[in-house]
Every structure is written in structure tokens, then in C-alpha cells.
Motif scaffolding. Structure first.
Motif, PDB file in Angstrom:
ATOM      1  N   PRO A  56      -7.516   4.448 -10.182  1.00  0.00           N
ATOM      2  CA  PRO A  56      -8.122   3.569 -11.187  1.00  0.00           C
ATOM      3  C   PRO A  56      -7.645   3.828 -12.614  1.00  0.00           C
ATOM      4  O   PRO A  56      -7.836   2.978 -13.492  1.00  0.00           O
ATOM      5  N   THR A  58       0.828  -1.209   0.000  1.00  0.00           N
ATOM      6  CA  THR A  58       0.000   0.000   0.000  1.00  0.00           C
ATOM      7  C   THR A  58       0.861   1.257   0.000  1.00  0.00           C
ATOM      8  O   THR A  58       0.596   2.213  -0.743  1.00  0.00           O
ATOM      9  N   LYS A  88      -6.106  -0.157  -7.750  1.00  0.00           N
ATOM     10  CA  LYS A  88      -7.478  -0.265  -8.270  1.00  0.00           C
ATOM     11  C   LYS A  88      -8.421   0.693  -7.557  1.00  0.00           C
ATOM     12  O   LYS A  88      -9.282   1.328  -8.175  1.00  0.00           O
ATOM     13  N   THR A  89      -8.238   0.831  -6.241  1.00  0.00           N
ATOM     14  CA  THR A  89      -9.143   1.659  -5.437  1.00  0.00           C
ATOM     15  C   THR A  89      -8.807   3.141  -5.517  1.00  0.00           C
ATOM     16  O   THR A  89      -9.692   3.980  -5.709  1.00  0.00           O
ATOM     17  N   LYS A  90      -7.518   3.470  -5.384  1.00  0.00           N
ATOM     18  CA  LYS A  90      -7.116   4.877  -5.263  1.00  0.00           C
ATOM     19  C   LYS A  90      -6.687   5.518  -6.576  1.00  0.00           C
ATOM     20  O   LYS A  90      -6.785   6.742  -6.721  1.00  0.00           O
ATOM     21  N   ASP A 139      -4.615  -3.935  -5.086  1.00  0.00           N
ATOM     22  CA  ASP A 139      -5.876  -3.416  -4.530  1.00  0.00           C
ATOM     23  C   ASP A 139      -5.825  -1.906  -4.352  1.00  0.00           C
ATOM     24  O   ASP A 139      -6.805  -1.201  -4.625  1.00  0.00           O
ATOM     25  N   CYS A 140      -4.692  -1.397  -3.876  1.00  0.00           N
ATOM     26  CA  CYS A 140      -4.543   0.046  -3.674  1.00  0.00           C
ATOM     27  C   CYS A 140      -4.640   0.796  -4.998  1.00  0.00           C
ATOM     28  O   CYS A 140      -5.326   1.820  -5.102  1.00  0.00           O
TER      29      CYS A 140
END
Length: 345
Positions: free
Chosen positions: A190, A147, A186-188, A183-184
């Protein structure tokens, strides 16, 4: 991969035969804590990385500081089957405690079982096992590594292609860092497309994987290296071969973020060659590995909660406690901080 699995299975089988030939020792196993003394054996996963070279050098120093008598470290040389054999050899030498850095989170379970059968407590360092009995895992939060690297890259790159050069996905560390980075992003962020190199903590795999990706994607904007000690040099060389190597601040610079905190990374940050690294505490891995094994050998048991050394013990899975040590992000702003272990070798 098939050869590796066969090797591990063969070592585990041999270990099982050795134990059965001697009779089961579980019922007669000495209780940890009968005086709390005795020698401690320590394994290291490899010595081809400056990070593990530093940890290897810290082990006898930190053992002495903790009043622990440690044997010379044993190098598994990137071979999970050898690591199981090494654990069995140390047990046959009569060690009363083990500090083990697993190469493979699943394969190491055979060694943990052998130690449990002999009543020898184990502390795992850096990598948590898939199962088996350990008194404590000494580890930084590897999901936070992924992250933090994502956020450091995302502060400079919000669209386009980035690469993560991954560790060995047989290790929980490789999986945690990879999943958290993915994941980071994709979320923060994109707008960023994540490409990946499965490098297994090996410089040659990082080099060849990056060469292929950079040939097909010369517009890559950033690279996240999950182990700077192994991947920094081949990444720099791959970028130079493709005429993509420019200093921090240049409009054509490919953002580089790593994990480890070794002196070479700190020097690269000072020189404007590396944007950031997440400092993995080699000194505290050795210190608290010996700290917890000494307590475990004295029969102490542990529970989740804050420690007296600024970290938190978390139960990551039923029965698996992890002392999660802090791992700061290092940039140009704090690279000279004397608290960083990489500045104190």
C-alpha cells in the motif's frame, strides 16, 4: 480511436453482407468432425514483436508435429478490421479449422460468427474473445502475470512510485494484467503509488508516455512492462535519456520487470539490465493451438479440469473454456534453465 471503430464496424458490415448474399449457411453448416481432416488457417496479431515473430515461426513446426496441415499464417498487422477480413478470406479458402489470436476481444466476435455459420471450429490463442463460439482458448493466466510482476517489484520496492506500461485495454490481456497489478500493489504494497502509461502494445506510445512520466516524476523506482518484446527497448532508452539507467544492484537502479520471456529479455537478465520477466510460452501456444484444433475438427468437445500436459482447463465465462498454461517467473537464478522456450530457439 474513432477511426479504428469505424474500420471495424465497416469490416463487420461487409462481412455480414457477404454472408447474406450467399444465403445463411448456419443450417447447412458441415459438422466438425467429418473425418477431422482438412487445412487449418492461423492468424497472428502483428510481427513487430519478437514474441510474435517466435510464435509465427513455431506455428508450422508445431502443426507438423500434431499432424495438422496448416496454411501460411496471416498477419493482421495490428488492425482489427483486417483481422476480420483475414478470417473471412481463410473461410472462403475452405479451411476446416481456425487458430486465431484476437487483437480486439470484442471486434473478433464477427469473425467467430462467420466461422460458426460455416461449421468451422475455432481455437483462440493468447487472447479470449468477449463472446462467440470457440472450442478452446489457449492462454496463460494473465491476471497471474500482473500479480507475479507486482510481487517481483514489491520484493525490492515497498514505497514510492512505480509505473506500469500497459497493453491495449481493448484486449482482455491488457485489462487482466493491468487490474491484477493494480490490485496486488494496493493490497500487498500500500505504500506504492502506481502510475500508468496506456501504450496499446506500441513501442512509440510506451516511449512518449514514459518520457512524460519520467520528466514529471524523476523519483520513479520501478517499471512493469506488460510486453517486453515491445516495451523493453523504449523503456531502457527513456531511462537513459533521463540519466536514470543503472544496472541491477546499483542503489540508483530502477527495477524493471516484464512479460514475454523472449531471448532478448533473458540476455538482459544475464547482463544485469532487467530484474525479471514472466515467460509467456510462445512454443506451447503454437503446440496446443494445433493440439486443440485437431481435436475440435474431429468433433471432440471439452470440459473444465486438469489436462494431460500439466495445465488446467477453466471455464472463465459460460461456454468459454481456457487451457491455462504455466508461465514461470524468470530471474538471475533460473535464467539459464533449458526448459525456458527463450533458451531453445
Amino acid at each position: 480511436m474513432r477511426t479504428r471503430v469505424i474500420k471495424v464496424a465497416a469490416a463487420a458490415t461487409a462481412l455480414g453482407l457477404a454472408l447474406s448474399a450467399c444465403g445463411s449457411t448456419k443450417d447447412n453448416a458441415p459438422k466438425p468432425g467429418a473425418g477431422g481432416g482438412g487445412k487449418v488457417g492461423a492468424t497472428i496479431p502483428l510481427l513487430t514483436s519478437p514474441f510474435w515473430q517466435a510464435y509465427n515461426n513455431y506455428v508450422p513446426l508445431k502443426a507438423k508435429d500434431q499432424g495438422v496441415e496448416s496454411l501460411p499464417t496471416v498477419n493482421a498487422d495490428s488492425d482489427s478490421a483486417k483481422q476480420i477480413t483475414d478470417v473471412n478470406t481463410l473461410l472462403n479458402q475452405g479451411v476446416k479449422g481456425l487458430v486465431v489470436t484476437p487483437l480486439d476481444s470484442a471486434a473478433v466476435v464477427a469473425g467467430l460468427k462467420a466461422a460458426e455459420n460455416k461449421g468451422v471450429p475455432v481455437v483462440a490463442v493468447d487472447v479470449a474473445p468477449e463472446s462467440g463460439k470457440v472450442a478452446m482458448v489457449v492462454r496463460a493466466d494473465n491476471k497471474a502475470y500482473g500479480t507475479k510482476a507486482c510481487e517481483a517489484i514489491g520484493a525490492k520496492v515497498t514505497s514510492g512510485k512505480v509505473v506500469q506500461v500497459m497493453g491495449d485495454l481493448a484486449s482482455v490481456n491488457g485489462r487482466d494484467r493491468s487490474e491484477a497489478f493494480r490490485d496486488c500493489m494496493k493490497t500487498k504494497f500500500p505504500g506504492v503509488q502506481v502510475l500508468e502509461v496506456a501504450a496499446e502494445w506500441k513501442a512509440d506510445k510506451a516511449s512518449s508516455g514514459l518520457d512524460s512520466l519520467l520528466t514529471a516524476n524523476p523519483d520513479i523506482k520501478a517499471v512493469y512492462m506488460q510486453a517486453g518484446g515491445v516495451y523493453l527497448a523504449p523503456t531502457q532508452q527513456a531511462l537513459k535519456r533521463k540519466n536514470l539507467y543503472f544496472p541491477v544492484g546499483d542503489p540508483k537502479h530502477v527495477v524493471l520487470v516484464s512479460n514475454d520471456g523472449i531471448p532478448q529479455e533473458l540476455a538482459a537478465i544475464r547482463a544485469g539490465e532487467l530484474d525479471a520477466t514472466v515467460s509467456q510460452p510462445a512454443d506451447d501456444y503454437a503446440k496446443y493451438g494445433m493440439y486443440w484444433i485437431k481435436k475440435a475438427m474431429a468433433g471432440e468437445t471439452f470440459k473444465a479440469g486438469p489436462t494431460d500436459h500439466g495445465s488446467t482447463i477453466v471455464e472463465v465465462r459460460p461456454g468459454i473454456l481456457e487451457d491455462q498454461l504455466p508461465a514461470p517467473v524468470v530471474t538471475k537464478e533460473n535464467v539459464d534453465d533449458k526448459a525456458l522456450w527463450g533458451n531453445n530457439l
